[in-house]
Design an enzyme around this catalytic site. Structure first.
Site, PDB file in Angstrom:
ATOM      1  N   GLU A  95       0.685  -1.207  -0.062  1.00 21.03           N
ATOM      2  CA  GLU A  95      -0.130   0.121   0.101  1.00 21.03           C
ATOM      3  C   GLU A  95       0.759   1.244  -0.039  1.00 21.03           C
ATOM      4  OE1 GLU A  95      -3.238  -0.109   2.741  1.00 21.03           O
ATOM      5  OE2 GLU A  95      -3.500   1.914   2.466  1.00 21.03           O
ATOM      6  N   ASP A  96       1.885   1.352   0.569  1.00 21.64           N
ATOM      7  CA  ASP A  96       2.790   2.607   0.965  1.00 21.64           C
ATOM      8  C   ASP A  96       4.194   2.730   0.257  1.00 21.64           C
ATOM      9  OD1 ASP A  96       0.518   3.315   2.414  1.00 21.64           O
ATOM     10  OD2 ASP A  96       1.517   2.735   4.427  1.00 21.64           O
ATOM     11  N   ASP A 158      -2.690  -3.896  13.553  1.00 24.33           N
ATOM     12  CA  ASP A 158      -2.580  -2.505  12.653  1.00 24.33           C
ATOM     13  C   ASP A 158      -3.498  -1.202  13.346  1.00 24.33           C
ATOM     14  OD1 ASP A 158      -1.838  -0.930  10.531  1.00 24.33           O
ATOM     15  OD2 ASP A 158      -3.713  -1.203   9.665  1.00 24.33           O
ATOM     16  N   ASP A 278     -17.491   0.891  43.219  1.00 25.10           N
ATOM     17  CA  ASP A 278     -17.378   0.034  44.307  1.00 25.10           C
ATOM     18  C   ASP A 278     -17.639  -1.358  44.156  1.00 25.10           C
ATOM     19  OD1 ASP A 278     -18.206   2.000  46.296  1.00 25.10           O
ATOM     20  OD2 ASP A 278     -20.338   1.384  46.140  1.00 25.10           O
TER      21      ASP A 278
HETATM   22 MN    MN Z   1      -0.567  -0.219   8.950  1.00 23.35          MN
END
Ligand code: MN
Length: 731
Positions: A95-96, A158, A278
């Site tokens: 993707e990157d 992720d 409590d």
């Molecule tokens: Mn990622």
């Protein structure tokens, strides 16, 4: 001191970076696997990801690879198999960075490549609908696209890290991601039984969306910490001692309550922090199931149980696979203490849910052929079925992967619509609204205009183009697959035919009776329907209109004595017919007569610009043919039924034409053809492509305004590379 070679080729020197070694320590090694082999594989993924992301930075200013490393670490801590951990290291590479999925496929195991591909595909889908009920569908879409639950698990790791570092994002992005996590990922984690992941996410969501409430709870929790552990210990210590008497080696600890669950209770019950807080919570982990019940008995002997607060999720697991015994007791000083009792295995399942089953399975299997996702899911379903009492909802969730019988597509506003596999834009349109279906003239999928018979795919964004003049046609029935669309189309076509026939029948009757000067008989003729076997006047008139029964037949029966006078009018019938049958013909002028029931002949499909001729049919109005139509000579003997007709078209009217395009079968050929057609501003309403011996024959039904436009399209197609010839055809 590190060997200088270690930096370059640590696998030879045996000195890996410290960070890598830490990850490796957490990776589970199956009994049948060699640790060295797994280390080498993991290193390959580690190094590849680091190199690919080199120079990229996160918003926090840290190297991008840190994110991949954290994701892999979470997966290792959840005891996922090493391939999933590799998938975690590589999850953002496609993707990157410039790396493609086939690069991954070449370098790594097919299984790893599939996981990375799955995560990349999920990355392309964002949840934008503001409607809460859409979230359920979105979850199904995610599962459906992922195909393998391990992809979802990576996605969770992720999302977890992204939520942990969310403070570095701009405010508006923080908000969007937190909402998506709240509406989709947290409930999905719950359904998959990933309880720990869910509460970590819940706290991060609270911190992002309601920072003030989070801070307030956090401060109060910290302030009361010392007092709390003191109290918890006053319960834990005697419990441990008592259990030891029964030879139960139990891990007993105080369970922290999450910020979000405290917040949830404060909001739901309208109470303040002190009233909620409590309640104390303790967890007891034992070895065996029998010990769970024994422990329960011991606890109930020591402290009195609170009424109605006992739940046995061991015998009756929750639908997400969760197992535990819950009880609440009255502890020292009368404080309520919630106690959870479970085995270590149940504890693990509660941590990462259904993925735990996968994990156990991997260790127990010899070969690496667990790859078939479908097989795995099927087995998962079996596991869940045997453990759970009513898992129907969850089953349904997984079913989509097993049988692939549903798809989910988006409306332009981000709503998800569920459709059966192979559904078309027409099915989609009718699913949304009947009117949208009725007037559907075209569709865009992911911004591109596509033929209406295109099969939609998971995650497509579908936009319907409508026109007031467009109506369903018979051709649609060939490709729609939902009952809803089919019913509406059939109903529409039937109504139209019926309406037209009734109108026509009434006119035929009126005119004939006037001619015969028998108009006063109209009522009695109309009421005679049962003599001819019809159920109502409308059905009778409809039969006259569509030619099933003629006026002559009616009078023969009703007034045999009037036969001769009727004969005369019958001769004139065709003309009569034309005179009155001036109904909804679009685009046709009959010697100044409008409003006639006209159909275009299917054999030649005339369009404006063509010379043509009308043919008077029995009861079905006029059929318009091209004057060179091959069917016409056959009709010549009935030449008295032929009529001259002219075009009378508005600029906006379009006509359907069928063309045949023959060319070589090559990749993208269909695309080339459709682009040529679209470039001349013509809509494609249907495509049928057949390939034989490398020759592709495509039949298009396209919409054109006139023969000039058609000529342009044919010329353009003929000039296109790889297309042999183009011709206009009949049906
Ligand atoms: Mn990622």
């Amino acid at each position: 001191m590190q060997n200088p070679l270690a930096k370059l080729i640590p696998q030879l020197v045996g000195e890996y970076p410290k960070q890598f070694n830490e990850l490796l320590k957490k990776v589970p090694i199956p009994d049948n696997k060699d640790e060295m082999a797994i280390r080498d594989e993991l290193w390959k993924a580690y190094q590849f990801s680091m190199t690919c992301h080199e120079g990229q930075k996160r918003r926090s200013g840290k190297p991008y690879f840190d994110h991949c490393y954290e994701v892999a670490t979470s997966l290792a801590e959840w005891k996922m198999d090493y391939r999933t951990i590799m998938g975690g290291l590589l999850h953002d590479v496609v993707e990157d960075t410039d790396v493609t999925i086939s690069d991954i496929d070449k370098r790594f195991d097919e299984d790893v490549a599939k996981l990375v591909d799955g995560v990349t595909k999920l990355g392309g889908i964002t949840f934008t609908s503001r409607k809460e009920q859409q979230a359920g569908n979105f979850m199904k879409l995610l599962l459906s696209v992922a195909q393998d639950l391990r992809v979802i698990i990576i996605k969770f790791a992720d999302r977890l890290h992204n939520m942990k570092t969310i403070q570095y994002l701009p405010q508006i992005k923080q908000h969007r991601i937190a909402i998506e996590t709240r509406d989709v990922y947290a409930p999905l984690a719950h359904r998959l039984g990933m309880a720990r992941v869910k509460w970590i996410l819940d706290d991060l969501i609270l911190k992002t969306l309601h920072p003030n409430s989070f801070e307030e709870i956090d401060t109060k929790l910290k302030a009361s910490n010392r007092q709390r552990s003191k109290y918890i210990n006053s319960v834990i210590d005697p419990v441990k001692k008592e259990l030891a008497k029964y030879d139960i080696d139990a891990h007993v600890y105080g369970r922290p309550k999450s910020h979000s669950s405290i917040y949830g209770k404060m909001v739901r019950r309208g109470k303040n922090f002190e009233e909620i807080y409590d309640v104390y919570a303790i967890r007891i982990i034992v070895d065996k199931i029998e010990q769970c019940y024994l422990t329960l008995g011991v606890i109930h002997q020591m402290y009195s149980p609170a009424q109605d607060r006992f739940k046995d999720f061991v015998a009756m697991p929750k639908s997400n696979g969760y197992q535990s015994i819950h009880t609440t007791i009255v502890g020292p000083n009368g404080n309520m203490v919630e106690i959870q009792i479970r085995t270590l295995e149940m504890e693990r399942t509660a941590e990462i849910g259904v993925a735990a089953h996968w994990r156990y399975k991997e260790t127990g299997t010899k070969s690496a052929d667990l790859d078939s996702d479908i097989k795995w899911l099927r087995e998962l379903v079996e596991i869940l079925q045997s453990e759970s009492s009513d898992p129907t909802e969850f089953m349904h969730l997984l079913k989509i992967d097993l049988f692939n019988d549903e798809i989910f597509v988006f409306t332009p506003s981000g709503d998800l619509i569920q459709l059966p596999t192979n559904a078309t834009p027409i099915d989609f349109a009718f699913q949304i609204h009947t009117d949208l279906g009725i007037h559907c003239i075209g569709a865009k999928v992911n911004q591109k205009v596509i033929p209406l018979n295109t099969k939609l795919k998971n995650g497509d964004i579908v936009e319907i183009i409508t026109s007031k003049n467009q109506h369903p046609n018979l051709g649609w029935l060939k490709f729609v697959i939902t009952g809803k669309a089919r019913n509406h189309i059939t109903k529409y076509l039937r109504n139209i035919r019926q309406e037209e026939s009734i109108k026509l029948g009434n006119e035929i009757l009126d005119k004939t009776l006037r001619r015969l000067k028998m108009y006063s008989e109209k009522k009695s003729v109309k009421e005679s329907f049962d003599q001819f076997g019809y159920k109502s006047t409308d059905a009778f008139i409809e039969a006259i209109g569509n030619g099933t029964i003629t006026i002559r037949e009616i009078f023969k029966k009703l007034r045999p004595e009037d036969e001769p006078s009727l004969e005369e009018s019958q001769e004139d019938n065709a003309n009569q017919f034309i005179d009155y049958a001036r109904s909804a013909a679009r685009g046709i002028k009959l010697q100044g007569i409008g409003n006639i029931m006209v159909q275009f002949a299917k054999c030649c499909n005339p369009i404006p610009g063509d010379e043509m001729v009308g043919f008077v049919t029995r009861g079905r109005g006029i059929t318009v043919h091209r004057s060179d139509c091959r069917s016409l000579p056959l009709l010549a003997e009935e030449s008295d039924r032929l009529l001259p007709v002219e075009w009378d078209v508005a600029r906006s009217d379009v006509f359907k034409v069928r063309i045949k395009v023959v060319g070589e079968d090559s990749k993208g050929q269909l695309k080339t053809m459709t682009e040529a057609i679209s470039s001349e501003n013509s809509n494609i309403t249907s495509v049928d492509l057949k390939v034989r011996d490398n020759i592709a024959t495509a039949y298009f039904i396209i919409e054109v305004r006139n023969s000039k436009q058609l000529d342009r399209i044919i010329k353009k197609l003929t000039r296109t590379n790889g297309i042999d010839y183009v011709e206009r055809t009949g049906q």
